[in-house]
Write a protein that holds these residues in place. Structure first.
Motif: not given
Length: 82
Positions: A18-19, A21-23, A25-26, A49
């Motif tokens: 899981v990147p 940056q994705s977390v 942003d979310w 992870h």
């Protein structure tokens, strides 16, 4: 999206699935349903992870995921009883 009462997220900065940056942003986009709610994001340095049950190997004095979780829950509980 309907708001959440509170949100606690633990993320390893070396997560290979899981990147980060994705977390991030979310996490920023998730609304809370209460002014009394709390959002907390903790990024564990060096953790990948599946870190939840392990101490970070390079320094055993670093906090585990459980340490961060219990600190968060303790703060939430204090809010409820104040």
């Amino acid at each position: 999206m309907e708001g959440l009462p509170s949100l606690f997220v633990l993320m390893g900065d070396k997560d290979e699935i899981v990147p980060l940056q994705s977390v991030l942003d979310w996490f920023d986009a998730v609304p809370l349903s209460s002014d009394n709610g709390e959002k907390m994001l903790t990024v564990l340095k060096g953790a990948g992870h599946g870190f939840f049950h392990e101490r970070l190997k390079e320094n055993k004095k670093k906090k585990t995921a459980f340490d961060h979780l219990f600190e968060y829950l303790n703060r939430c509980a204090k809010k409820d009883f104040d």
